[in-house]
Design a protein around this motif. Structure first.
Motif: not given
Lengths: 331, 304
Positions: A153, A157, A171, A277
């Motif tokens: 992530i 991201s 995400t 997550v």
């Protein structure tokens, strides 16, 4: 073969009975009781409480409760959520396809990556490449999934978002707003958007399996490469590629079927963490949410469904192995 | 070294070079031999050396709200978290917590799994069948689900270390039980067990004096690997909000914290990077120690 299949199915039934009994007993032993959520209203009188418990049958002996539960189970009735007042079955049916999609993707990623890695490592045994892949597999097995997810992530991201202003991969969730679908109603929404959301969770869920499967393929491939028929194939003058692909590869993949069957519980556990997550609305997340609320009917229902799926996975793997490898004789 | 009591001339030529490292005159015990082989497994020793210092006592938990999300720099070598607490200090503290939870959960697991596995393997037949079917039943439900169920139900008592350790211990035993059962199954058939039975030893005495001591190697390997699993499980639980709560520092809890403010600050990623890295390294180390132990106890597994 048929008698074997019938016998395996008959063996699975008592196993499921034992599992359901153990689960039911655990719920009774734990400090918070399954009915505590019903009694949270502080204005309830003692008589109200007793009436409520009697209404749901919680005042009956343990065995009677268990038998009632099992009788309902035969009618696909897993009780209902005391929190949302929906039936457990409908709650799970809403989430199970999402988890199935995630796990299916992970299986595909795993096979696509692990099989080539395992074969290359076996063909080049003890080379630098093999050592490198071995080390990688060792790390992959010890890798905490949720941390790996966080790192992906951050790398794909958060950092692009902070420095470039856009995210390479989303995400959270399964669709961006405006593209929603619903897998339970066979509505894919925007399939490309869904696939884009599926990349990171799929990778995270697959990593541990990739590490394990590649080791497994490697050792199984080494076994096969030492067989007489491989020597025969080489003696016929076949090229290395043809020996490995046509003769070695296909035989070395057979034991993988068993591994895939045995892997189901681990994949469900991984799915719970991955869903957490990436806020993927799957069954694991439903379990996590229900645990936070103390909604024990849903918890019990999910675990029973899980047990059925796990036992079913083993069963299918065993039967598929016999079907794929005619050398196996079942008695 | 060669035997000092022998004259040089009495030795066959080249005798000293054949086994130069061993003192042939001094007998060494089995465990000494194991220890030497373990030390030769360099990775295991390095890993042990890494885990050791984590056990040193440390002070921790001093919030500094003017210094939140600091990047790694001199006083804070790993930066600070959302409350301005030093990450490095918390990582050391969390390491002690993780290791302690791992070791204690392993003890619960080994006692339960050892008992069930040894009884099933030794007595066989009905006991074996019943216990192994029970083990199958427990294994069919993914462990993390049962863990969340157990820990969630301790809402009133709170997520104390005892609850976490108990929960991990009572859900991990099936794996250990299977390993120990298979070892006991093979030892049960050995001649020395038969000899002990012939001299009139009872079942319990044979189990305690002859079978278990000989199963110690695999048990210790299983125990070491269990520590690694327990560390990962504890951190996963903390990450899910079902582990040790604040103010106790634990690696999983720090990641849980970091996850919440991941988009907030440019240096927040460091708070997510280091704790997970520590989990990975610690688990790798424990697994290396396990591998080293396996090789040391059973030199035949050294086949490469």
């Amino acid at each position: 073969m048929t008698t074997y299949a019938v016998r395996r199915i008959l063996q699975a039934i008592p196993l499921l009975l034992v599992i359901s009994f153990v689960l039911f007993a655990i719920l009774q032993v734990l400090p918070e009781k399954p009915w505590d959520l019903l009694l949270r209203n502080p204005r309830m009188t003692a008589a109200d409480r007793a009436r409520l418990l009697a209404y749901y049958g919680f005042n009956q002996p343990f065995l009677t409760q268990y038998l009632t539960y099992m009788r309902n189970l035969l009618h696909f009735d897993l009780g209902f959520s005391y929190f949302s007042h929906q039936t457990t079955v409908s709650l799970i049916a809403e989430r199970l396809p999402n988890t199935a999609l995630l796990m299916g993707t992970a299986y595909i990623f795993t096979l696509l990556v692990a099989i080539p890695i395992g074969i290359v490592a076996a063909v080049r045994q003890y080379s630098k490449l093999d050592n490198f892949l071995t080390t990688g597999a060792f790390i992959g097995i010890s890798l905490p999934q949720f941390w790996f997810g966080l790192m992906l992530i951050i790398l794909l991201s958060v950092l692009p978002y902070q420095h470039l202003g856009f995210r390479l991969f989303p995400t959270d969730g399964m669709w961006d707003s405006g593209h929603e679908g619903n897998l339970a109603h066979l509505n894919l929404g925007d399939p490309l958007n869904l696939a884009w959301h599926l990349v990171l969770p799929g990778i995270v869920l697959a990593v541990q399996s990739i590490a394990q499967y590649s080791r497994f393929v490697r050792s199984s491939m080494l076994d096969v490469l030492g067989q007489d028929y491989i020597r025969t194939a080489r003696a016929k003058g076949l090229s290395q590629l043809r020996v490995v692909v046509r003769h070695g590869f296909r035989n070395s993949l057979l034991p993988l079927i068993t591994l895939m069957g045995l892997d189901v519980p681990q994949l469900f556990a991984g799915a719970l963490i991955t869903e957490q997550v990436f806020t993927w609305p799957g069954m694991g997340r439903l379990f996590w949410e229900s645990a936070g609320k103390g909604d024990y009917q849903v918890l019990l229902g999910i675990m029973i469904i899980l047990a059925v799926l796990v036992v079913l996975g083993n069963l299918i793997a065993d039967l598929a192995y016999g079907w794929a490898d005619p050398r196996i004789q079942y008695r | 070294m060669i035997n000092p009591t022998l004259e040089q001339s009495e030795l066959p030529p080249g005798a000293g070079q054949l086994v130069p490292d061993y003192d042939l005159t001094r007998e060494i015990g089995y465990y000494q031999l194991v220890w030497r082989r373990l030390l030769r497994h360099r990775l295991a020793v390095i890993a042990g050396g890494y885990l050791g210092p984590l056990l040193l006592p440390m002070r921790w938990d001093e919030p500094d709200l003017f210094n939140r999300y600091a990047p790694p720099s001199f006083p804070h070598v790993m930066g600070t978290d959302d409350l301005g607490r030093d990450l490095f200090k918390r990582i050391l503290e969390g390491g002690q917590v993780s290791l302690a939870v791992g070791v204690l959960a392993m003890l619960v697991t080994i006692v339960l799994g050892g008992l069930i596995g040894a009884l099933a393997g030794y007595f066989g037949r009905l006991a074996d069948n019943a216990m192994m079917r029970f083990t199958d039943a427990v294994l069919a439900i993914p462990q993390i689900f049962v863990l969340i169920l157990i820990i969630a139900s301790f809402r009133q008592a709170g997520h104390t270390p005892a609850v976490i350790i108990f929960a991990i211990g009572v859900t991990s035993w099936p794996y250990t039980a299977r390993i120990i059962r298979s070892v006991v199954l093979s030892i049960r058939e050995k001649e020395f067990v038969e000899a002990a039975r012939a001299t009139g030893s009872g079942n319990w005495k044979i189990l305690a004096r002859h079978v278990l001591p000989n199963a110690l190697g695999p048990i210790m390997v299983a125990a070491t690997l269990t520590i690694g699993f327990a560390i990962i499980l504890e951190s996963a639980l903390s990450f899910l909000g079902y582990g040790l709560g604040p103010p106790i520092a634990s690696w999983g809890g720090m990641l849980f914290n970091a996850n919440a403010f991941i988009y907030d600050a440019p240096y927040a990623p460091f708070a997510a990077l280091f704790p997970g890295l520590m989990i990975l390294i610690a688990v790798l180390c424990v697994n290396f120690v396990g591998d080293g132990l396996r090789d040391a106890f059973d030199p035949r597994s050294f086949e490469r």
